[in-house]
Design an enzyme around this catalytic site. Structure first.
Site, PDB file in Angstrom:
ATOM      1  N   LYS A 201       0.846  -1.193   0.000  1.00 16.39           N
ATOM      2  CA  LYS A 201       0.000   0.000   0.000  1.00 16.39           C
ATOM      3  C   LYS A 201       0.877   1.236   0.000  1.00 16.39           C
ATOM      4  O   LYS A 201       1.672   1.456   0.911  1.00 16.39           O
ATOM      5  CB  LYS A 201      -0.918   0.000   1.219  1.00 16.39           C
ATOM      6  CG  LYS A 201      -1.779   1.249   1.304  1.00 16.39           C
ATOM      7  CD  LYS A 201      -2.859   1.130   2.345  1.00 16.39           C
ATOM      8  CE  LYS A 201      -3.662   2.418   2.410  1.00 16.39           C
ATOM      9  NZ  LYS A 201      -4.732   2.351   3.414  1.00 16.39           N
ATOM     10  N   ARG A 211     -11.131   9.524   1.470  1.00 18.88           N
ATOM     11  CA  ARG A 211     -11.055  10.227   2.756  1.00 18.88           C
ATOM     12  C   ARG A 211     -12.238  11.173   2.915  1.00 18.88           C
ATOM     13  O   ARG A 211     -12.736  11.356   4.030  1.00 18.88           O
ATOM     14  CB  ARG A 211      -9.708  10.941   2.883  1.00 18.88           C
ATOM     15  CG  ARG A 211      -8.557   9.933   2.996  1.00 18.88           C
ATOM     16  CD  ARG A 211      -7.179  10.580   3.099  1.00 18.88           C
ATOM     17  NE  ARG A 211      -6.125   9.575   2.977  1.00 18.88           N
ATOM     18  CZ  ARG A 211      -4.843   9.850   2.772  1.00 18.88           C
ATOM     19  NH1 ARG A 211      -4.436  11.113   2.690  1.00 18.88           N
ATOM     20  NH2 ARG A 211      -3.959   8.878   2.659  1.00 18.88           N
ATOM     21  N   LYS A 224       0.596  10.336   5.478  1.00 14.37           N
ATOM     22  CA  LYS A 224       0.777   8.958   5.945  1.00 14.37           C
ATOM     23  C   LYS A 224       2.118   8.370   5.509  1.00 14.37           C
ATOM     24  O   LYS A 224       2.296   7.156   5.462  1.00 14.37           O
ATOM     25  CB  LYS A 224      -0.398   8.097   5.460  1.00 14.37           C
ATOM     26  CG  LYS A 224      -1.762   8.607   5.958  1.00 14.37           C
ATOM     27  CD  LYS A 224      -2.901   7.611   5.740  1.00 14.37           C
ATOM     28  CE  LYS A 224      -4.204   8.144   6.349  1.00 14.37           C
ATOM     29  NZ  LYS A 224      -5.323   7.180   6.236  1.00 14.37           N
ATOM     30  N   LYS A 255      -2.093  -1.556  -3.866  1.00 16.75           N
ATOM     31  CA  LYS A 255      -2.998  -0.412  -3.789  1.00 16.75           C
ATOM     32  C   LYS A 255      -2.205   0.878  -3.825  1.00 16.75           C
ATOM     33  O   LYS A 255      -1.234   0.970  -3.068  1.00 16.75           O
ATOM     34  CB  LYS A 255      -3.780  -0.518  -2.483  1.00 16.75           C
ATOM     35  CG  LYS A 255      -4.665   0.637  -2.168  1.00 16.75           C
ATOM     36  CD  LYS A 255      -5.298   0.456  -0.834  1.00 16.75           C
ATOM     37  CE  LYS A 255      -6.149   1.666  -0.546  1.00 16.75           C
ATOM     38  NZ  LYS A 255      -6.555   1.753   0.821  1.00 16.75           N
ATOM     39  N   SER A 281     -10.348   5.090  -4.923  1.00 16.68           N
ATOM     40  CA  SER A 281     -11.323   6.153  -5.144  1.00 16.68           C
ATOM     41  C   SER A 281     -10.870   7.168  -6.191  1.00 16.68           C
ATOM     42  O   SER A 281     -11.663   7.582  -7.039  1.00 16.68           O
ATOM     43  CB  SER A 281     -11.609   6.848  -3.813  1.00 16.68           C
ATOM     44  OG  SER A 281     -10.412   7.345  -3.234  1.00 16.68           O
ATOM     45  N   TYR A 320     -15.101   0.307  -7.126  1.00 23.34           N
ATOM     46  CA  TYR A 320     -16.406   0.938  -6.936  1.00 23.34           C
ATOM     47  C   TYR A 320     -17.307   0.700  -8.139  1.00 23.34           C
ATOM     48  O   TYR A 320     -18.508   0.933  -8.073  1.00 23.34           O
ATOM     49  CB  TYR A 320     -16.232   2.447  -6.671  1.00 23.34           C
ATOM     50  CG  TYR A 320     -15.375   2.693  -5.447  1.00 23.34           C
ATOM     51  CD1 TYR A 320     -15.910   2.579  -4.171  1.00 23.34           C
ATOM     52  CD2 TYR A 320     -14.007   2.971  -5.567  1.00 23.34           C
ATOM     53  CE1 TYR A 320     -15.128   2.744  -3.044  1.00 23.34           C
ATOM     54  CE2 TYR A 320     -13.209   3.135  -4.450  1.00 23.34           C
ATOM     55  CZ  TYR A 320     -13.772   3.020  -3.183  1.00 23.34           C
ATOM     56  OH  TYR A 320     -12.984   3.171  -2.075  1.00 23.34           O
TER      57      TYR A 320
END
Ligand SMILES: NCc1[nH]cc(CCC(=O)O)c1CC(=O)O
Length: 331
Positions: A201, A211, A224, A255, A281, A320
């Site tokens: 990731k 988010r 992060k 990811k 996303s 999605y």
């Protein structure tokens, strides 16, 4: 690989001439069974709340989740993955809501497993939807604590397994969490709960709309980068996959997806274990925005982008687009 004959003995276009011929020699396939559908949930009743940066994706209250999940199952989608939008007063520095057996996610798992036992339920393990500062781990004096966070993630995973989750998805990128979760599952009698590790990731800009969706974006202090992988690093990603498999992950994930297809291919070739990509996303938002502007054919690029994951060696994709794709593939 056999070297092809030279022109004119070799005419590559012979096998592209008709649809039947093209289908007969097609190397990879995409089916509904390859898809995991990420879904955002929230409290309330009768709520389908649009997310501005994810056109066509809504936060669903549990009564609306059920028919959506039922439809996904009917379309042949094997699993859905739950992401909670936590009420603001439940976001605290100690993140205690994360392992509350009665939290929104755990209630959703119980409802889904009672009503639709065949549909697999995957969860997300990370503290960000419950954390006052939007991070995946505990923050003390600006530092993200590793080992203390792992202890909390284990409590969170146990509560999810207790509620009936089929697949745990640790997305936090703390060190040691896979081994700790696996040991906890064994000793609590949840031997058959699978772990799909977010192993590779990356610290990506493509998570922005997610988010927004879970309400962690505006709260996030800093970034992060001290726990997610530097997008420049391939060997480090492979090392993370090796480590997570050794600690007991059943499946691994890369990811984001589209910008990291090289990692997908390398992971599949090197480890030959079940490999998934998350078309995140921002990837969805980018394709949808172009489609809504009339700049791209939305369905075409959706299917092409998903086939690319199969070609890159992935066994499946979190996307999605899942219900839309499954509907098209059914025709
Ligand atoms: N632990 C959080 C988590 N789990 C899944 C995603 C991103 C999914 C997406 O962008 O669709 C994130 C975001 C992040 O790490 O900030």
């Amino acid at each position: 690989m056999q070297t092809p004959a030279t022109y004119p003995a070799a005419r590559m276009r012979r096998l592209r001439r008709t649809r039947a011929m093209r289908e007969m020699v097609q190397e990879n396939g995409l089916s509904a069974g390859d898809l995991i559908w990420p879904v955002f949930i929230r409290d309330g009743n009768g709520v389908e709340e649009p997310i501005a940066s994810l056109p066509g994706v809504n936060r669903l209250s549990l009564d609306r989740l059920l028919p959506a999940a039922e439809r996904a199952l009917a379309l042949g989608i094997p699993a859905i993955c739950l992401f909670p939008y936590t009420a603001p007063d439940l976001r605290t520095e100690d993140c205690a809501e994360a392992w509350n057996p009665e939290n929104l996610t755990n209630r959703a798992i119980r409802m889904l497993k009672a009503e639709l036992p065949e549909l697999m339920v995957m969860t997300d393990i990370a503290l960000d939807p419950y954390n006052a500062n939007g991070h995946d781990g505990f923050v003390v004096d600006g530092q993200i604590l590793n080992d203390e966070t792992v202890d909390a993630l284990v409590k969170m995973g146990l509560a999810q397994a207790e509620a009936g989750a089929d697949i745990l998805g640790p997305s936090d990128m703390m060190d040691g969490r896979i081994g700790a979760l696996r040991a906890a599952m064994e000793s609590a009698g949840h031997r058959d709960v699978a772990i799909l590790s977010y192993a590779a990731k990356f610290a990506s800009g493509f998570y922005g709309p997610f988010r927004d969706a879970v309400g962690a974006g505006t709260r996030l202090v800093g970034d992060k980068a001290t726990y997610q992988i530097n997008p420049a690093n391939r060997e480090e990603a492979l090392a993370c996959v090796a480590r997570d498999l050794a600690e007991g992950a059943d499946m691994v994930m890369i990811k984001p997806g589209m910008p990291y297809l090289d990692i997908c291919r390398a992971v599949k070739d090197r480890f030959q274990r079940p490999t998934f990509a998350y078309q995140v996303s921002g990837e969805y938002a980018m394709l949808m925005a172009a489609a809504q502007n009339g700049w791209l054919d939305g369905d075409k690029v959706m299917l092409e982008s998903l086939m690319a994951f199969k070609r890159a060696g992935c066994d499946g994709v979190l996307t999605y687009f899942a219900p839309r794709v499954a509907e098209i593939l059914r025709k």
